[in-house]
Structures are given as C-alpha cells and as structure tokens.
Design an enzyme around this catalytic site. Structure first.
Site, PDB file in Angstrom:
ATOM      1  N   CYS B  35     -16.056  51.392  17.937  1.00  0.00           N
ATOM      2  CA  CYS B  35     -16.327  51.677  19.348  1.00  0.00           C
ATOM      3  C   CYS B  35     -16.438  53.184  19.583  1.00  0.00           C
ATOM      4  CB  CYS B  35     -15.268  51.053  20.251  1.00  0.00           C
ATOM      5  SG  CYS B  35     -13.699  51.902  20.252  1.00  0.00           S
ATOM      6  N   ASP B  37     -13.943  55.556  19.466  1.00  0.00           N
ATOM      7  CA  ASP B  37     -12.745  56.301  19.856  1.00  0.00           C
ATOM      8  C   ASP B  37     -11.495  55.714  19.212  1.00  0.00           C
ATOM      9  OD1 ASP B  37     -13.955  58.093  21.826  1.00  0.00           O
ATOM     10  OD2 ASP B  37     -14.296  56.269  22.970  1.00  0.00           O
ATOM     11  N   CYS B  60     -15.082  61.238  21.440  1.00  0.00           N
ATOM     12  CA  CYS B  60     -15.998  62.124  22.141  1.00  0.00           C
ATOM     13  C   CYS B  60     -15.224  63.113  23.013  1.00  0.00           C
ATOM     14  CB  CYS B  60     -16.950  61.309  22.996  1.00  0.00           C
ATOM     15  SG  CYS B  60     -16.113  60.399  24.299  1.00  0.00           S
ATOM     16  N   CYS B 104     -13.095  55.525  28.079  1.00  0.00           N
ATOM     17  CA  CYS B 104     -12.290  56.453  27.271  1.00  0.00           C
ATOM     18  C   CYS B 104     -10.944  56.699  27.939  1.00  0.00           C
ATOM     19  CB  CYS B 104     -12.977  57.802  27.124  1.00  0.00           C
ATOM     20  SG  CYS B 104     -14.555  57.728  26.329  1.00  0.00           S
TER      21      CYS B 104
END
Lengths: 395, 127
Positions: B35, B37, B60, B104
């Site tokens: 995914c 992360d 990210c 996130c």
C-alpha cells in the site's frame, strides 16, 4: 540553487525553431485549410509540409499520416477505431501488460463491449516474447497492439519479430511508438507495422500534437465524426499551428536523431555509473541495453518514491516515480509490477529522463543529492533498520 | 506532487523523534510496502504516561509528517489521553492533508494505539 530537470518525458521545452514555425499560424496565416479562397492556401501548404516531415521521420507515405492531439488520441483511433471497423472479422485483441494507459484503459472498455483481450506477460526486463504472441493469436484475433518502447522503463520491444508473428496469421499490428520516435530509428516499412502512434511533445514539439500512421488499406472508424478533415478520420478544423510545430519538430528530430540519442545516452550512462558507484542498494529497472537512450529507471531500496521526489525537488532536481503515492489512483506502477519488481522496490522507483539542458558536470551534484536524500529516508525506514539488523546477525 | 500545507512540509523536512527505542515498553506496527506506507512506533511508559516515543516510517511525504506529528502529540500524555488521539485530530494539527492522502493520517494514530495496546497486554500478562 541549481535547477536540474530529469523528467523530460513528462514535459520538455518546445524547440525555439519549432515555436517560430508555429507563431505565424495564430494571427497572421490564420486561414482555414479547408477554405476555397486564398486565405486557406498557406495553412493548407503548412499542413502538407508537416505531413511530409512527420512521414519522413518514420519512413511513411505522407498520405498515411493522420494528425491527432496526442499519442493517447492516436492510440484510441488505432485500437478503438480499428476494432469498430473490423469487428465482423473477429473480436480478439492482443496487447502487452506494460502498455500505456491510453491502450489498456480503452481495452477495458472494449471488453465491456464484447471484445476479448489477451495481455501478454513480459520478462524481468520488460520484453515481450514473440513465442507468447504466436500462442496468443487465435482465429478471432484482429489486432495486435504492442508498444515500440516503454515510456517508464525505456525497454525497446522486438517489434520486427513481433510483426513477423502477427503477419504469419494475417493480423494487423499497431505500435504505440510515443516513447521511441525521435530517439531511436523508426521506419514503418522496415518494421512492417500497419499503424503507429507518436507524440510531438516527446521530441521537443508542442504538447497537444500527435499523429497516427495508418497504412493504406487498413480500415479504421473515426472517433470524432463531422467534416472530412484528415481523410474523414478526425473531424474538426485542423490546429494548423500545432501541426506545423509537430512537423518542424519531426524535421529537426530526423536531422538530429543520432546526435541527440548519443548525447542523451552519454549523460544517462554516466549518471547511472555515478549513482550505482556512490549509493548502495540501487536496482536498475528495465533492460540494461535495449532501452531508449534518454531513459534511466532505478529503485532506491527501503524508501518510498514520493518522499524521494519531494526531497530532490527541494534540492532543485526534478524526477518522477512509479510509487503509489505519486499516482492519482494510488497504485504503484503497473509496468514495474509486470516486470516482477517487488512492491517495496516499485514504491522506491525513480524515473530519470535526460533532456536538452542536462550537463555531465551536474552529475556529481545529482549523485550527492540523491545519496543524501536516500540516506536521510533510509535512516527513518523500518525496512532499512530491519535489513541492517539482519545483516548484523548474519555477519 | 500533492499540495501539502506548510506544516506538513515542515514535519516532512524536519521530522521529530525518529528512531526505535531500545527495549520499548510497547511496540506497534501498521501498513505494508504494497500500500506504500509502513510505520513502527515504540514507546516508553512511566507512571501511565508516554515518557518517550519514537517511530520509523516508510512512506510518502504525508506519512512521514503524520508520524512526526503523532509522536509530538503523544509525548507526555497519559495512555488514556493518547488512546483518544484521532486521525482527524492529527490531520487538523497538520493544517489538513490532501484528500487522497487522508488514509496516511489513519496509520499514525493506529500505530501509536497499537503500541499502547501492546504495552497494556504485557502489563496485564505480568499481573
């Protein structure tokens, strides 16, 4: 701060000569090429000149060139346009798993309309095996569409061999050559392709300019119906300025292809050497030799691409990444996935494309910055800490 | 690149509390490379308060900023208070996140909560 663009695939400056060629067609020679009166004459000649130049770049008959607004549109005209015109002969299309979305997404639509599609796998370098194509073709197959080169990893497909396989079974062959034209020699006759898409902005022409080569005798249906512009295959008053720009870019590309390719490859190879010598745990994506001269694609282990991209951007270096976070769809690159690149490496992929302003002297700076950024991000990466722990235990 | 707030950029460029605590009282891991992360939070607990917190993040710009912000928000809080930190609060503290990056922000608080739950499970097992 230094400004170094290494993302010339995304966008490149329009060549000065190209721009000069375009400007008069906005306000001075603004006439409509279809007009019967004298205002249409110079624009009409400009279209013809551009057609000849684009044809010249790919060894085609000028009459076989259809101007479009992008390679995406050319791809749609080639695949959808051909499928609709020939569906009585069969409803099976063969492509590869590493095509541009302008091929893959329209094939999804055609599937919903009753076509069947075979996506050929690629090897670890991104190459399609002609034997796989031979196996995939059935009596229902009407079209094969396989790219000449991949825009992300640069891998150059064995188009001539693939065409030979298709021709043995009398199947029409289209190639999306947007990443190849202007950078490697492309000759539609030598390759034997029936249709070929190209994009002007990939060789310093304007964005919004593209073309489809359609060999005589190959039937396609227009996507945009209306007037008889572009032999009835693309209705609407021609965008003369953009077409003139595309033509001029093609003329210059034909003239300078070798020189440009050599310069780009020299820079790319030196950059690759410098990065691999200075930064541990890098992986090259794509084929080591069979790749377009300006393309470098690497994965930086243990870190994520958007974070790399953002930190490099702050250092004045522009790159792109195949990580899921950099894509609008939040999916990592389908190309790297098809190559079998593990997810964490696909996430850490960087695409570097050389262009007109890149200088060998900048390579140490680029290397230093990427080394720095990689080390900062690795120091906070759980994957890197895990790797270091395991390395210690094994030592 | 998405449009990040100045606060996100600040935490991304100067993330606080990076690392992994040795012999942590609690550890929480979330996410995976597929995914895009991954976060690992480690905490030290004293008198029912988070005395120290560190994290490692693969991800990210938003993921890094979120983990940094969560670590700042959690430090010094009682475990009950820290359990109440929501993903929404984290995003608000960062002056917002782009729409497609909201997921996130979910990971940060989740990883912290997992670390607290890990600590509590250990304490319960000992008593």
């Amino acid at each position: 701060m230094k400004k170094i663009n290494l993302d010339y695939t995304a966008a490149a400056p329009v060549d000065k000569e190209v721009l000069e060629k375009m400007i008069p067609f906005f306000s001075e020679y603004y006439g409509n090429p279809s007009s019967g009166h004298s205002l249409g004459e110079i624009p009409r000649k400009a279209l013809q000149e551009a057609r000849e130049n684009v044809a010249g770049l790919i060894g085609a008959d000028p009459a076989a060139i259809i101007f479009t607004a992008s390679a995406s549109e050319a791809n749609n005209l080639a695949v959808k346009g051909f499928a609709k015109a020939n569906m009585k002969k069969g409803k099976h299309i063969v492509t590869s798993s590493v095509e541009h979305f302008s091929i893959l997404n329209q094939l999804k639509t055609l599937k919903k309309e009753g076509f069947s599609v075979t996506e050929l796998p690629v090897d670890n370098y991104g190459l399609v095996n002609p034997a796989d194509l031979a196996e995939a073709i059935t009596d229902q197959t009407i079209l094969v569409s396989i790219q000449a080169a991949n825009p992300e990893i640069g891998t150059i497909q064995p188009i001539k061999e693939l065409v030979a396989v298709a021709k043995e079974r009398d199947v029409v062959f289209h190639t999306d050559a947007a990443a190849a034209v202007g950078w490697i020699p492309i000759d539609v006759q030598k390759l034997g392709v029936d249709m070929l898409s190209l994009a002007g902005d990939q060789f310093y022409g304007p964005k919004g300019s593209g073309a489809l080569f359609v060999k005589r005798g190959v039937r396609v249906m227009p996507l945009i119906e209306g007037g008889i512009q572009e032999k009835g295959l693309r209705a609407g008053t021609e965008n003369v300025a953009l077409v003139a720009g595309l033509g001029e870019a093609a003329r210059i590309a034909a003239e300078q292809l070798e020189e440009r390719a050599e310069k780009a490859a020299a820079f790319r190879d030196r950059l690759k050497e410098s990065l691999f010598n200075s930064i541990p745990h890098l992986q090259l994506n794509g084929h080591p030799e069979k790749r377009v001269p300006r393309n470098l694609n690497i994965s930086v282990s243990f870190v994520e691409g958007e974070a790399l991209l953002m930190r490099l951007d702050m250092a004045g270096i522009n790159v792109s990444s195949g990580s899921s976070c950099t894509s609008q769809a939040l999916k990592s690159s389908h190309v790297l996935t098809a190559l079998g690149v593990p997810p964490e490496l696909a996430q850490g992929s960087l695409q570097l494309t050389a262009g007109p302003d890149n200088k060998i002297e900048d390579i140490p700076y680029i290397t230093e910055q990427l080394a720095d950024v990689a080390s900062i991000l690795r120091n906070m990466s759980p994957l890197y800490h895990q790797y270091m722990k395991e390395a210690k235990q094994n030592a | 690149m998405p449009e990040y707030s100045d606060k996100v950029m600040e935490h991304f460029t100067k993330p606080r509390n990076i690392g992994e605590l040795e012999n942590p009282d609690g550890m929480g891991e979330v996410g995976n490379p597929v995914c895009g992360d991954m976060m690992k939070f480690t905490i030290k607990v004293k008198d029912d308060r988070i005395e120290d917190v560190k994290y490692l993040t693969f991800g990210c710009g938003a993921a890094i900023a979120v983990s940094s912000m969560v670590s700042e928000m959690a430090k010094g809080k009682t475990l009950d208070e820290a359990m109440k930190i929501t993903n929404k609060q984290v995003a608000e503290e960062l002056n917002g996140l782009p729409g497609n990056k909201m997921h996130c922000s979910n990971l940060g608080a989740d990883a912290l909560h997992k670390a607290i739950e890990d600590y509590r499970a250990k304490v319960n097992a000992d008593s």
